[in-house]
Design an enzyme around this catalytic site. Structure first.
Site, mmCIF file in Angstrom:
data_model
loop_
_atom_site.group_PDB
_atom_site.id
_atom_site.type_symbol
_atom_site.label_atom_id
_atom_site.label_comp_id
_atom_site.label_asym_id
_atom_site.label_seq_id
_atom_site.Cartn_x
_atom_site.Cartn_y
_atom_site.Cartn_z
ATOM 1 N N ASP A 12 0.823 -1.209 0.000
ATOM 2 C CA ASP A 12 0.000 0.000 0.000
ATOM 3 C C ASP A 12 0.858 1.260 0.000
ATOM 4 O O ASP A 12 1.919 1.299 0.632
ATOM 5 C CB ASP A 12 -0.904 -0.009 1.238
ATOM 6 C CG ASP A 12 -1.971 1.067 1.188
ATOM 7 O OD1 ASP A 12 -2.350 1.495 0.081
ATOM 8 O OD2 ASP A 12 -2.438 1.492 2.263
ATOM 9 N N ASN A 14 1.634 3.260 -2.991
ATOM 10 C CA ASN A 14 2.275 3.677 -4.242
ATOM 11 C C ASN A 14 1.736 5.005 -4.756
ATOM 12 O O ASN A 14 2.491 5.908 -5.116
ATOM 13 C CB ASN A 14 2.076 2.602 -5.322
ATOM 14 C CG ASN A 14 2.941 1.384 -5.102
ATOM 15 O OD1 ASN A 14 4.064 1.485 -4.639
ATOM 16 N ND2 ASN A 14 2.406 0.222 -5.433
ATOM 17 N N GLY A 15 0.408 5.095 -4.828
ATOM 18 C CA GLY A 15 -0.225 6.298 -5.365
ATOM 19 C C GLY A 15 0.097 7.538 -4.552
ATOM 20 O O GLY A 15 0.435 8.596 -5.099
ATOM 21 N N HIS A 29 3.429 3.932 -8.721
ATOM 22 C CA HIS A 29 3.274 2.520 -9.090
ATOM 23 C C HIS A 29 4.558 1.987 -9.731
ATOM 24 O O HIS A 29 4.975 0.862 -9.462
ATOM 25 C CB HIS A 29 2.093 2.351 -10.043
ATOM 26 C CG HIS A 29 0.770 2.687 -9.431
ATOM 27 N ND1 HIS A 29 0.340 2.115 -8.257
ATOM 28 C CD2 HIS A 29 -0.225 3.538 -9.824
ATOM 29 C CE1 HIS A 29 -0.858 2.593 -7.940
ATOM 30 N NE2 HIS A 29 -1.213 3.461 -8.877
ATOM 31 N N SER A 57 -6.864 -5.572 -6.363
ATOM 32 C CA SER A 57 -8.014 -6.203 -5.721
ATOM 33 C C SER A 57 -9.270 -6.093 -6.589
ATOM 34 O O SER A 57 -9.308 -5.317 -7.557
ATOM 35 C CB SER A 57 -8.285 -5.545 -4.366
ATOM 36 O OG SER A 57 -8.881 -4.265 -4.553
ATOM 37 N N LEU A 122 11.631 -20.186 -5.097
ATOM 38 C CA LEU A 122 10.673 -19.249 -4.513
ATOM 39 C C LEU A 122 9.429 -19.230 -5.374
ATOM 40 O O LEU A 122 9.523 -19.177 -6.599
ATOM 41 C CB LEU A 122 11.284 -17.835 -4.445
ATOM 42 C CG LEU A 122 10.327 -16.692 -4.073
ATOM 43 C CD1 LEU A 122 9.851 -16.840 -2.624
ATOM 44 C CD2 LEU A 122 10.989 -15.332 -4.283
ATOM 45 N N ARG A 172 1.687 -5.045 5.976
ATOM 46 C CA ARG A 172 0.979 -4.002 5.228
ATOM 47 C C ARG A 172 1.725 -2.693 5.408
ATOM 48 O O ARG A 172 1.968 -2.233 6.527
ATOM 49 C CB ARG A 172 -0.462 -3.824 5.695
ATOM 50 C CG ARG A 172 -1.109 -2.672 4.897
ATOM 51 C CD ARG A 172 -2.577 -2.534 5.047
ATOM 52 N NE ARG A 172 -3.071 -1.525 4.099
ATOM 53 C CZ ARG A 172 -4.250 -1.536 3.523
ATOM 54 N NH1 ARG A 172 -5.104 -2.505 3.787
ATOM 55 N NH2 ARG A 172 -4.607 -0.593 2.680
ATOM 56 N N SER A 180 -8.193 -5.221 4.153
ATOM 57 C CA SER A 180 -8.650 -4.920 2.795
ATOM 58 C C SER A 180 -8.982 -6.165 1.964
ATOM 59 O O SER A 180 -8.563 -6.285 0.824
ATOM 60 C CB SER A 180 -7.612 -4.048 2.054
ATOM 61 O OG SER A 180 -7.476 -2.805 2.700
#
Length: 224
Positions: A12, A14-15, A29, A57, A122, A172, A180
């Site tokens: 959470d 980026n914007g 982003h 999402s 991974l 987060r 969320s």
């Protein structure tokens, strides 16, 4: 010392980072992808087998179309540039969610999964068009259609995360303390860490600090 098999991250901020630094959410982003690469490196260093990243999402469709288009174009470019490197480095890519994107992006996602499906160092689970409530509803519908008993074991087997262990750690970023609609079934006993840093500012030292803090936690799982 607690072992770490699976880390999940809500990336959470980026914007907000983009607006703050460049007056452009899209710049944020793009910057966030550099953080993704750093976190992958640390995951490999600490021999973490599963890394789940919340990228888009089911609720994110409410965002401006121009931003959504930029996000998907960014993802297309990332896959085109990096998927062969992932494969070379024995990294597996799996998509969690419903592939309801452009034909080009859908094909890129499908081909990336096919190319890397046998890799084992991974596994990166990319949550795209993902919503945990919808995931649980879909799993229940599958059980009903097959006339199978609705129990915890069968629900888990029919989630997007079937055959993937539940997360040990959920991180987060972004100074927001909520889940969320992310992995609600799977994080019943996950240790949750909230970071005030926006995702592009979250770095390897921050991740390693959380790993070391987790290793010291006494995990009871309902016992004393």
């Amino acid at each position: 010392m607690n072992s770490i098999n699976h880390v999940a991250i809500i990336m959470d901020g980026n914007g907000r980072w983009g607006l703050k630094n460049y007056n452009s959410r899209n710049k944020g982003h793009k910057a966030g992808l550099k953080t993704v690469e750093s976190i992958i490196k640390v995951s490999i260093k600490y021999k973490i087998k599963f890394l789940t990243l919340y990228a888009f999402s089911t609720e994110n469709w409410k965002r401006p179309k121009s931003e959504i288009n930029y996000l998907f174009k960014l993802l297309e470019n990332f896959l085109e540039l990096k998927i062969k490197k992932f494969h070379k480095n024995n990294i597996k890519l799996k998509i969690l969610g419903e592939k309801m994107f452009s034909k080009k992006l859908n094909n890129l996602l499908i081909n990336s999964e096919k190319l890397t499906k046998k890799n084992s160092k991974l596994q990166i689970n990319l949550a795209l068009n993902y919503g945990s409530r919808k995931e649980i509803v879909n799993a229940t519908k599958k059980l009903n259609s097959r006339k199978l008993e609705i129990n915890e074991k069968n629900i888990s087997k029919n989630l997007y995360t079937s055959n993937i262990p539940d997360p040990d750690i959920l991180i987060r970023t972004g100074k927001t303390n909520r889940l969320s609609n992310f992995l609600l079934w799977q994080i019943s006993y996950t240790e949750i860490f909230f970071s005030n840093k926006l995702w592009p500012d979250f770095n390897e030292k921050d991740f390693i600090k959380i790993i070391k803090n987790f290793q010291k936690i006494k995990r009871n799982f309902g016992e004393i």
